[in-house]
Design an enzyme around this catalytic site. Structure first.
Site, PDB file in Angstrom:
ATOM      1  N   LYS A   1       0.800  -1.008  -0.089  1.00 50.87           N
ATOM      2  CA  LYS A   1      -0.155  -0.033   0.006  1.00 50.87           C
ATOM      3  C   LYS A   1       0.969   1.128  -0.084  1.00 50.87           C
ATOM      4  CE  LYS A   1      -4.265  -1.971   0.099  1.00 50.87           C
ATOM      5  NZ  LYS A   1      -3.789  -3.301   0.409  1.00 50.87           N
TER       6      LYS A   1
HETATM    7  C1  LIG Z   1      -9.648  -2.881  -0.948  1.00 53.82           C
HETATM    8  C2  LIG Z   1      -8.965  -3.446   0.385  1.00 53.82           C
HETATM    9  N1  LIG Z   1      -9.586  -3.538   1.356  1.00 53.82           N
HETATM   10  C3  LIG Z   1      -9.347  -4.073   2.499  1.00 53.82           C
HETATM   11  C4  LIG Z   1      -7.952  -4.792   2.441  1.00 53.82           C
HETATM   12  C5  LIG Z   1      -7.502  -5.339   3.744  1.00 53.82           C
HETATM   13  O1  LIG Z   1      -6.281  -4.794   4.087  1.00 53.82           O
HETATM   14  P1  LIG Z   1      -5.385  -5.449   5.026  1.00 53.82           P
HETATM   15  O2  LIG Z   1      -4.498  -6.384   4.244  1.00 53.82           O
HETATM   16  O3  LIG Z   1      -4.267  -4.412   5.729  1.00 53.82           O
HETATM   17  O4  LIG Z   1      -6.108  -6.443   6.136  1.00 53.82           O
HETATM   18  C6  LIG Z   1      -7.227  -4.688   1.390  1.00 53.82           C
HETATM   19  C7  LIG Z   1      -6.033  -5.140   1.409  1.00 53.82           C
HETATM   20  O5  LIG Z   1      -5.546  -5.838   0.538  1.00 53.82           O
HETATM   21  C8  LIG Z   1      -7.680  -3.867  -0.008  1.00 53.82           C
HETATM   22  O6  LIG Z   1      -7.094  -3.995  -0.915  1.00 53.82           O
END
Ligand SMILES: Cc1ncc(COP(=O)(O)O)c(C=O)c1O
Length: 396
Positions: free
Chosen positions: A195
């Site tokens: 990210k």
């Molecule tokens: C659109 C979206 N929402 C939620 C998430 C979840 O984030 P995390 O991997 O930090 O739990 C991601 C991560 O890949 C994502 O791309």
């Protein structure tokens, strides 16, 4: 690479260029070391400092740090009171966590299709999916392009729904001059290494509502109203658990890391935009490759750069093109398998093909290209070269 390049000759790159990668500098390392040498590894002073710096950055009144983007989404669903029987509208063109968070709270995800040009949640489709049980809308800023928040806000207000932004792709983006993080009741972010900024794992929820922020701080701490440091400062052992919460805390080590990363964010978003423009210019010459449409009233944060292949002009499937690009040393990916097509959703919620035809058709053609701020212009040119080499080889 192990696989042959498309023409049987040399691959464009010897080593695989990943689709995303973190950027860590000495200041990040020092920030982490400083916390390791301090008294507080978790529930310490760095949490509030990171939350304040993040809230200031996105222009929100409050920010609540949690252990992942998924935890941020779950915490948001709790904060707005999602319960069994409630429906929440969500697009299918996203990572599973955007819908899973609804299920964590016992709610039912209702999938609304996306716009064919941007692949962002289509407000008309949202409107069509509203029932008396609908409680909220989750807007996903897919690839880093903000959704049409004005249109979604009108629908949410008209029907008395909460609007949650899954802004995990869009940190640093703007919609009509307003920063991502201020456009919904709650906006969630992820600090996974691919990210915009990273804390290893981590997440944040931004809001202007102090009551929601307070609820979320309790939820991330087992449903307990005070944390270890607050009890130490007050000299009391007593605490009350007022609701069922989780341990979704982000550590001080991660918060110091995140603050150091945040200082670099504006430059990194600008670099992502430069890379996107270099891709755009190159693909304007390639009829088999179509980048996603970008609205002109937004500033795109470009977590991802996604192209759609024109398969009518290629003697190949997306899987063939994908494999050929990997063989060229390009770490392409696919974002996303529409969530309603995953076995869990088919079995639990009786979803399946035909529910969201725009997302399903787009999925067959999508390829995600490498995009991260440390990429050099020559890396971008390698990706373009590999795409033109592979698409010309498969051209009808
Ligand atoms: C659109 C979206 N929402 C939620 C998430 C979840 O984030 P995390 O991997 O930090 O739990 C991601 C991560 O890949 C994502 O791309």
């Amino acid at each position: 690479m192990g696989e042959l390049a498309i023409d049987g000759g040399k691959s464009v790159r010897k080593e695989l260029l990943p689709y995303g990668h973190q950027w860590i500098d000495e200041a990040d390392v020092q920030a982490v070391i400083e916390v390791l040498r301090s008294d507080w590894l978790t529930t310490g002073p760095k949490i509030g400092e990171f939350e304040q710096a993040f809230a200031d950055f996105v222009g929100a009144k409050e920010a609540v740090a949690v252990s992942s983007g998924t935890a941020a989404l779950h915490t948001a669903m709790y904060a707005i009171g999602i319960e069994p029987g409630d429906e929440v509208i969500v697009p299918p063109m996203t990572f599973a966590a955007s819908a899973n968070c609804i299920v964590f709270q016992g709610g039912t995800p209702v999938f609304a299709d996306v716009d064919p040009d941007t692949l962002l949640l289509d407000p008309a489709q949202v409107e069509a999916k509203i029932t008396p049980r609908t409680k909220a809308i989750i807007a996903v800023d897919y690839t880093g392009q903000p959704c049409d928040y004005d249109a979604l806000q009108i629908i949410a207000s008209r029907h008395g729904l909460a609007l949650v932004a899954d802004a995990c792709h869009a940190l640093g983006g703007f919609y009509k001059g307003r920063p991502i993080g201020t456009l919904a009741d709650l906006s969630t972010f992820s600090f996974h290494p691919v990210k915009h900024i990273t804390t290893g794992e981590g997440g944040m929820i931004a809001t202007d509502d102090p009551n929601l922020a307070q609820r979320m701080r309790v939820f991330r701490n087992h449903g307990i109203t005070t944390d270890h440091r607050q009890r130490e400062q007050s000299g009391s052992w007593f605490y009350g658990m007022v609701d069922l919460g989780y341990n979704y805390r982000l550590t001080d080590i991660q918060c110091a890391f995140g603050m150091s990363q945040l200082r670099k964010l504006p430059d990194w978003v600008a670099r992502r935009q430069e890379i996107a423009h270099r891709y755009d210019a190159a693909f304007a010459e390639l009829p088999t490759v179509k980048p996603l449409a970008v609205r002109d009233d937004i500033s795109h944060a470009y977590h991802l750069y996604v192209i759609q292949l024109d398969l009518t002009q290629l003697q190949a499937t997306r899987a063939d093109v994908f494999a050929a690009l990997r063989a060229e040393g390009i770490g392409v990916n696919v974002h996303y398998i529409p969530v309603h097509l995953h076995p869990f959703y088919r079995e639990r919620f009786d979803t399946g093909p035909g529910l969201c035809p725009v997302a399903e058709a787009a999925y067959e053609r999508l390829v995600t290209l490498p995009m991260f701020p440390a990429m050099k212009d020559e890396d971008v040119d390698d990706v373009v070269l590999a795409i033109s080499k592979v698409t010309s080889a498969y051209r009808t």
